[in-house]
Design a protein around this motif. Structure first.
Motif, PDB file in Angstrom:
ATOM      1  N   PHE A   1     -55.656 -28.121  27.300  1.00 20.52           N
ATOM      2  CA  PHE A   1     -54.460 -29.024  27.772  1.00 20.52           C
ATOM      3  C   PHE A   1     -54.807 -30.278  28.434  1.00 20.52           C
ATOM      4  N   SER A   2     -54.304 -31.734  27.869  1.00 20.38           N
ATOM      5  CA  SER A   2     -53.535 -31.679  26.911  1.00 20.38           C
ATOM      6  C   SER A   2     -52.868 -31.976  25.805  1.00 20.38           C
ATOM      7  N   GLY A   3     -53.835 -32.573  25.629  1.00 19.10           N
ATOM      8  CA  GLY A   3     -53.691 -32.908  23.952  1.00 19.10           C
ATOM      9  C   GLY A   3     -52.403 -33.991  23.701  1.00 19.10           C
ATOM     10  N   ASN A   4     -51.623 -34.394  24.518  1.00 15.15           N
ATOM     11  CA  ASN A   4     -50.556 -35.459  24.196  1.00 15.15           C
ATOM     12  C   ASN A   4     -50.569 -36.338  25.744  1.00 15.15           C
ATOM     13  N   THR A   5     -50.427 -35.432  26.294  1.00 18.53           N
ATOM     14  CA  THR A   5     -50.368 -36.344  27.849  1.00 18.53           C
ATOM     15  C   THR A   5     -51.423 -35.744  29.266  1.00 18.53           C
ATOM     16  N   ASP A   6     -52.319 -36.466  29.750  1.00 21.05           N
ATOM     17  CA  ASP A   6     -53.031 -36.031  30.926  1.00 21.05           C
ATOM     18  C   ASP A   6     -52.423 -35.546  31.445  1.00 21.05           C
TER      19      ASP A   6
ATOM     20  N   TRP B   1     -37.220 -37.323  23.617  1.00 23.39           N
ATOM     21  CA  TRP B   1     -36.891 -37.822  25.004  1.00 23.39           C
ATOM     22  C   TRP B   1     -36.195 -38.091  25.229  1.00 23.39           C
ATOM     23  N   GLY B   2     -35.818 -39.433  24.700  1.00 23.58           N
ATOM     24  CA  GLY B   2     -34.860 -40.485  24.866  1.00 23.58           C
ATOM     25  C   GLY B   2     -35.068 -41.599  25.392  1.00 23.58           C
ATOM     26  N   TYR B   3     -36.653 -42.006  25.689  1.00 21.70           N
ATOM     27  CA  TYR B   3     -37.427 -43.249  26.418  1.00 21.70           C
ATOM     28  C   TYR B   3     -37.576 -43.636  25.710  1.00 21.70           C
ATOM     29  N   GLY B   4     -38.240 -45.007  25.424  1.00 18.01           N
ATOM     30  CA  GLY B   4     -39.275 -46.060  24.717  1.00 18.01           C
ATOM     31  C   GLY B   4     -40.431 -45.494  24.768  1.00 18.01           C
ATOM     32  N   ALA B   5     -41.609 -46.388  24.591  1.00 16.14           N
ATOM     33  CA  ALA B   5     -42.755 -46.350  24.297  1.00 16.14           C
ATOM     34  C   ALA B   5     -43.916 -46.467  24.431  1.00 16.14           C
TER      35      ALA B   5
ATOM     36  N   ILE C   1     -42.011 -39.893  34.009  1.00 11.06           N
ATOM     37  CA  ILE C   1     -42.668 -38.646  33.934  1.00 11.06           C
ATOM     38  C   ILE C   1     -41.748 -37.643  34.030  1.00 11.06           C
ATOM     39  N   LEU C   2     -42.054 -36.176  33.152  1.00  7.62           N
ATOM     40  CA  LEU C   2     -41.128 -35.810  32.758  1.00  7.62           C
ATOM     41  C   LEU C   2     -42.113 -34.091  32.993  1.00  7.62           C
TER      42      LEU C   2
ATOM     43  N   GLN D   1     -44.882 -35.162  30.334  1.00  7.85           N
ATOM     44  CA  GLN D   1     -44.723 -35.777  30.027  1.00  7.85           C
ATOM     45  C   GLN D   1     -44.199 -36.850  29.965  1.00  7.85           C
ATOM     46  N   GLY D   2     -45.088 -38.375  29.038  1.00  8.03           N
ATOM     47  CA  GLY D   2     -44.895 -39.100  30.429  1.00  8.03           C
ATOM     48  C   GLY D   2     -46.232 -38.983  30.652  1.00  8.03           C
TER      49      GLY D   2
END
Length: 358
Positions: free
Chosen positions: A133-138, A95-99, A107-108, A77-78
């Motif tokens: 894989f992944s659709g959201n992050t690389d 997740w509690g972070y900024g965009a 990075i999570l 994530q990230g």
């Protein structure tokens, strides 16, 4: 491209933005996903932090009908690639972070992703459907070179003969050529390589920590030579920034073996509008107004459009010009057969040997 002297080199976002789900006065404990520094603080080493997280599941059902995938999985994530336009930036707020800078500096990591994936594929209730894989992050962002979480997940897909798609803009995918070739024998793999421009200058501004354009073109060529179906994602197309490159880009990747090219028009949803505008005014100030105005023209006068079906393609004159140009490019340069659907029969037979009797 001219740019000012106060831009932050090596990053896409040029600022931290506060998390919308927390008031600025809200304090989070340091031991809970790290403390998000208040916007404006000076302390900034520009180093990336990695944090282990332990989710209970990995595979997500995708409910949006216009993204071209039914299920996705994100081992991270990230994303350190720092693509300033990335639609996934907003997800970091959950997740509690900024965009902004948080998205590419914190990075999570899901080290238990391979185990979670196998649990899913072994489940008696799971029906085979391509997982992207992944659709959201690389899934091939820089830390993957060390951790090899994506590689371990690909080995699980191969073990279960289950179809998988990959979206990446990193040539690191070639490291796993051995597994990809085995998957391709059973028509279980498609690789989508994101190439937004043929200009290295544009790439460095838009996607500062991604593989070079030369490396990505080589990735398309090597994958194609090894009979691995490749689709190039020209996503997003940004008016007056890379929109003029449609024809030469499609021509180039077709010569290297790509079987298809897909595109989206940039939309700046959520916090990304603020991040992108700040980036544009700091890195390409002479063109910022024109680019922002043309993006808005594609989305009914705003920088974002959330209407399914319309949000990815836009509307209006500029949108239609892009659509027409892409149609001409695909008709002129790409093979008619495109990419075949992935197989699910092999997984069904492996999971239920009695299927072979039918």
């Amino acid at each position: 491209m001219s740019k000012t002297q106060n831009s932050l080199k090596g990053r896409g976002a040029q600022q931290k933005v506060h998390n919308r789900f927390f008031e600025l006065s809200h304090e989070m404990r340091d031991d809970f996903l790290n403390y998000c520094e208040i916007e404006g603080e000076v302390a900034d080493t520009n180093k990336t932090k990695y944090i282990d997280v332990f989710p209970k599941s990995l595979v997500n059902k995708v409910n949006s009908p216009d993204v071209g995938m039914g299920f996705s999985a994100n081992p991270y994530q990230g994303c350190e690639h720092g693509c300033v336009y990335c639609y996934a930036r907003n997800s970091h707020e959950y997740w509690g972070y900024g965009a902004g800078l948080d998205f590419e500096r914190t990075i999570l990591i899901k080290k238990n992703a391979p185990e979670l994936l196998e649990e899913k594929l072994k489940s008696k209730n799971w029906k085979p459907y391509p997982i992207v894989f992944s659709g959201n992050t690389d899934c091939y962002q820089p830390i993957e070179k060390k951790l090899q979480i994506t590689r371990k997940c690909l080995a699980v897909f191969l073990k279960w003969k289950h179809p998988v798609g990959i979206i990446t803009k990193n040539s690191l995918v070639l490291r796993d050529l051995d597994i990809l070739k085995e998957l391709a024998k059973f028509n279980l793999i498609q690789v989508n390589v994101s190439i937004t421009s043929l200009s290295e200058t544009t790439r460095r501004l838009l996607e500062p920590r991604t593989a070079t354009i030369k490396q990505r073109l080589k990735t398309v060529e090597v994958l194609s030579e090894n009979n691995i179906p490749v689709r190039v994602m020209m996503a997003p197309i940004i008016p007056s920034l890379n929109s003029h490159e449609i024809l030469p880009l499609v021509k180039k990747v077709s010569e290297l073996g790509a079987k298809d090219v897909a595109y989206t028009i940039v939309r700046l949803n959520g916090q990304i509008a603020t991040i992108f505008e700040d980036w544009a005014r700091k890195t390409i100030p002479d063109r910022a107004d024109r680019i922002l105005n043309q993006i808005a023209e594609c989305h009914g006068g705003t920088l974002n459009d959330s209407q399914w079906g319309r949000r990815m393609r836009g509307e209006g004159t500029i949108s239609e010009q892009i659509k027409t140009t892409m149609h001409i490019a695909r008709k002129k340069y790409l093979p008619k057969e495109g990419i075949l659907p992935l197989e699910t029969e092999h997984y069904q037979q492996l999971k239920n040997p009695q299927m072979r009797l039918f």
